[in-house]
Design an enzyme around this catalytic site. Structure first.
Site, PDB file in Angstrom:
ATOM      1  N   ALA A   9      -1.334   2.036  12.197  1.00 55.93           N
ATOM      2  CA  ALA A   9      -1.575   2.138  10.483  1.00 55.93           C
ATOM      3  C   ALA A   9      -0.751   1.290   9.584  1.00 55.93           C
ATOM      4  O   ALA A   9      -0.316   1.512   8.651  1.00 55.93           O
ATOM      5  CB  ALA A   9      -1.682   3.669  10.088  1.00 55.93           C
ATOM      6  N   GLY A  11      -0.934  -2.104   9.180  1.00 49.99           N
ATOM      7  CA  GLY A  11      -1.444  -3.419   8.529  1.00 49.99           C
ATOM      8  C   GLY A  11      -1.455  -3.175   6.960  1.00 49.99           C
ATOM      9  O   GLY A  11      -1.470  -2.216   6.303  1.00 49.99           O
ATOM     10  N   ARG A  15      -7.843  -6.865   3.010  1.00 51.80           N
ATOM     11  CA  ARG A  15      -9.037  -7.062   2.453  1.00 51.80           C
ATOM     12  C   ARG A  15      -9.702  -5.689   1.723  1.00 51.80           C
ATOM     13  O   ARG A  15     -10.955  -5.845   1.114  1.00 51.80           O
ATOM     14  CB  ARG A  15     -10.163  -6.849   3.653  1.00 51.80           C
ATOM     15  N   LYS A  22      -4.350   1.077   2.721  1.00 54.17           N
ATOM     16  CA  LYS A  22      -5.330   1.393   3.394  1.00 54.17           C
ATOM     17  C   LYS A  22      -5.529   2.747   4.212  1.00 54.17           C
ATOM     18  O   LYS A  22      -6.574   3.577   3.745  1.00 54.17           O
ATOM     19  CB  LYS A  22      -5.881   0.002   4.396  1.00 54.17           C
ATOM     20  N   GLU A 154     -11.213 -12.258  19.729  1.00 52.26           N
ATOM     21  CA  GLU A 154     -11.255 -11.883  18.084  1.00 52.26           C
ATOM     22  C   GLU A 154     -12.491 -12.704  17.346  1.00 52.26           C
ATOM     23  O   GLU A 154     -12.583 -13.958  17.760  1.00 52.26           O
ATOM     24  CB  GLU A 154     -10.028 -12.060  17.538  1.00 52.26           C
ATOM     25  N   ASN A 169     -15.114  -4.341  20.378  1.00 58.76           N
ATOM     26  CA  ASN A 169     -13.963  -3.620  20.798  1.00 58.76           C
ATOM     27  C   ASN A 169     -13.862  -2.582  19.596  1.00 58.76           C
ATOM     28  O   ASN A 169     -13.683  -3.272  18.390  1.00 58.76           O
ATOM     29  CB  ASN A 169     -12.659  -4.516  21.027  1.00 58.76           C
ATOM     30  N   ASN A 226     -12.465  -2.115   7.007  1.00 60.42           N
ATOM     31  CA  ASN A 226     -11.473  -3.279   6.632  1.00 60.42           C
ATOM     32  C   ASN A 226     -11.648  -3.372   5.151  1.00 60.42           C
ATOM     33  O   ASN A 226     -10.950  -3.936   4.364  1.00 60.42           O
ATOM     34  CB  ASN A 226     -11.742  -4.467   7.412  1.00 60.42           C
ATOM     35  N   ARG A 332     -12.200  26.941 -14.649  1.00 59.63           N
ATOM     36  CA  ARG A 332     -10.929  26.117 -14.414  1.00 59.63           C
ATOM     37  C   ARG A 332     -10.002  26.999 -13.641  1.00 59.63           C
ATOM     38  O   ARG A 332     -10.325  27.985 -13.446  1.00 59.63           O
ATOM     39  CB  ARG A 332     -10.144  25.876 -15.901  1.00 59.63           C
ATOM     40  N   TYR A 386      -2.722  30.011 -27.110  1.00 57.35           N
ATOM     41  CA  TYR A 386      -1.649  29.069 -27.154  1.00 57.35           C
ATOM     42  C   TYR A 386      -1.164  28.822 -28.535  1.00 57.35           C
ATOM     43  O   TYR A 386      -1.730  28.826 -29.769  1.00 57.35           O
ATOM     44  CB  TYR A 386      -2.101  27.807 -26.755  1.00 57.35           C
TER      45      TYR A 386
END
Ligand code: UD1
Ligand code: MG
Length: 470
Positions: A9, A11, A15, A22, A154, A169, A226, A332, A386
């Site tokens: 992880a 890379g 892209r 990523k 590739e 692959n 990618n 909330r 408040y």
């Protein structure tokens, strides 16, 4: 089997064109690398290594709570180089290394187990998961000579003939630890300046090692991310899978394509989910509930037979059995809505406990309040919680009746069974069973409207005269 896992992880994820690594891009609300880690965890390997880049502290901080060790790849010089970084942390390990790309988030643990089983059974030195890709794609092609795998080529390096091959692959491999010695034989790919892990296949085959590629899954499971388009596609594949799973267990969906269900959310049977409903985080929804359109429920727990009407947002809260919320309500964080309570149109509840059977049906804000059971909150009731510096509590005991357009200037307590007259501003505690009234009494000025009308007519006559003199 001695097993270690490695997730690649590190890379750059160029892209994705993103400031976010990523690995942290979410698929259905969960970082894609966390999806992979969750699958890997189930294999209970001795070592789990995640390879991250030098500047990936964000990844380490976000995902550090997992049973993984991080290895740092100094420069993103390709998948072959990334595995080298992991191998340094696996010194002395003798066994099988399962390598998974961090950008393949939908892979099932069962598929990984199948690979390991075949790897062992066939006594292969390198095994990989391949799949048949449909349409245009940029995956590495599995090259075979007859049945025998000879290499991975590739996409960028593939000639016309290789491009036609649709067995590709997945980036998931099982490798005997002694094979890591071949990593140093991988040459830099001239086109990209990277060391491709995929080249290890050709090198191993050349040396007579046993290499196998196994078609074990399909594109929906093995899709690699990618680009943002891949991310979107993977998200919808997974959502489809999640919806199928819940339909199989008895949940109805009016439009399966328009809903978002977090992978770790849970839904009980006979619950009906209308279009455009988002169920995020570890939300648990009971059985027999109806969730109407345009609703988002995040990190919350809903009991059984709860109704959530259109366009409602519920955050980090608990809603008990048979309660009804919405339309257009906002619950909330930190709120508990009691059984059979009713929170209606345009009501906002913050960090408040709403007792069972209590109703706040229209246009109210209840913040930092504790409301007992069977209280009626009239339209437009507001807690003034408040004071500009601190938040204060409003306590409304059981069976109280709050008239419309009341303001509670907190801290304040309304006793059991007390009434508050409509339009009151409550600044002091109200005793049980009392009626509190703080509005000014109504008075009438007789014939006021008539006098006003006469006054208007006189001034009109004056104006006309002034104009005619000019
Ligand atoms: C890779 C495979 C390709 C396969 C596809 C499956 C290679 C050379 N190609 O291509 O055959 O079909 O996955 O999805 O391996 N990484 C690092 N360090 C790096 C480079 C990448 O850790 O220097 C990590 C990335 O973070 C990513 C994984 O390795 O998680 C794969 O890298 P990526 O660039 O996505 O490879 P693909 O082009 O998808
Ligand atoms: Mg990839």
């Amino acid at each position: 089997m001695n097993l270690a896992t490695v997730i690649l992880a590190a890379g750059l994820g160029t892209r994705m064109k993103s400031a976010l690594p990523k690995a942290l891009h979410p698929v259905n609300g969960k970082p894609m690398l966390q999806h992979v880690i969750d699958s890997i965890k189930q294999l209970k390997a001795q070592n789990n290594i995640v390879v991250i880049g030098r500047n990936n502290d964000g990844v380490r901080n976000t995902l550090g709570d997992n049973p993984v060790a991080f290895a740092v790849q100094k420069e993103p010089k390709g998948t072959g180089d990334a595995l080298k970084a992991a191998v340094q942390r696996l010194k002395g390990f003798d066994g099988t290394i399962l390598i998974v790309s961090g950008d393949t988030p939908l892979v099932n643990p069962a598929t990984l187990r199948k690979l390991l089983k075949l790897h062992k059974k066939n006594r292969e030195d390198i095994s990989m998961i391949s799949f048949i890709a449909g349409g245009a794609h940029a995956y590495g092609r599995i090259i075979r000579d007859g049945q025998k795998v000879t290499a991975i080529v590739e996409d960028k390096d593939a000639g016309e003939e290789h491009k036609k091959i649709n067995e590709v692959n997945s980036g998931i491999y099982a490798l005997e630890s002694h094979m890591t010695a071949l990593l140093k034989e991988i040459k830099v790919n001239k086109a990209k300046g990277e060391y491709y892990l995929t080249d290890i296949v050709g090198i191993a085959v050349g040396k007579g090692y046993r290499v196998g590629a196994h078609i074990l899954g399909n594109e929906t499971e093995l899709t690699g991310i990618n680009t943002r388009a891949d991310l979107c596609k993977a998200g919808s594949y997974q959502r489809d899978r999640i919806v199928s799973k819940w339909m199989d267990s008895g949940v109805s969906f009016i439009d399966r394509a328009s809903v978002f269900i977090h992978p770790e959310a849970e839904i009980g049977s006979d619950t009906v989910i209308y279009p455009n409903v988002h169920i995020e985080g570890r939300t648990v929804i009971g059985s027999g509930c109806v969730i109407y359109p345009n609703t988002r429920i995040t990190g919350s727990v809903l009991g059984n037979n709860v109704t959530i009407k259109d366009s409602t947002l519920i955050e980090s809260s608990v809603v008990k059995d048979k309660a009804a919320i919405g339309p257009f309500a906002h619950i909330r964080p930190g709120s508990v809505i009691g059984a059979s309570a009713k929170i209606g149109n345009f009501v906002e509840i913050k960090k408040s406990l709403i007792g069972p059977g209590t109703k706040a049906s229209h246009l109210s804000y209840l913040g930092d309040a504790e409301v007992g059971e069977n209280v009626n909150i009239g339209a437009g009731t507001i807690t003034c919680n408040y004071d500009g510096r601190e938040k204060h509590k409003t306590l409304i005991e059981k069976d109280a009746f709050i008239g419309s357009d009341t303001q509670f200037v907190a801290p304040v307590r309304i006793g059991k069974g007390a009434y508050v007259g409509a339009g009151s501003t409550i600044t002091r505690d109200v005793p049980p069973l009392a009626l509190a009234l703080s509005r000014t009494g109504q008075r009438h000025i007789e014939k006021w409207a008539l006098k006003k009308q006469m006054g208007n007519e006189k001034s009109e006559i004056k104006n006309k005269r002034r104009k005619s003199k000019k």
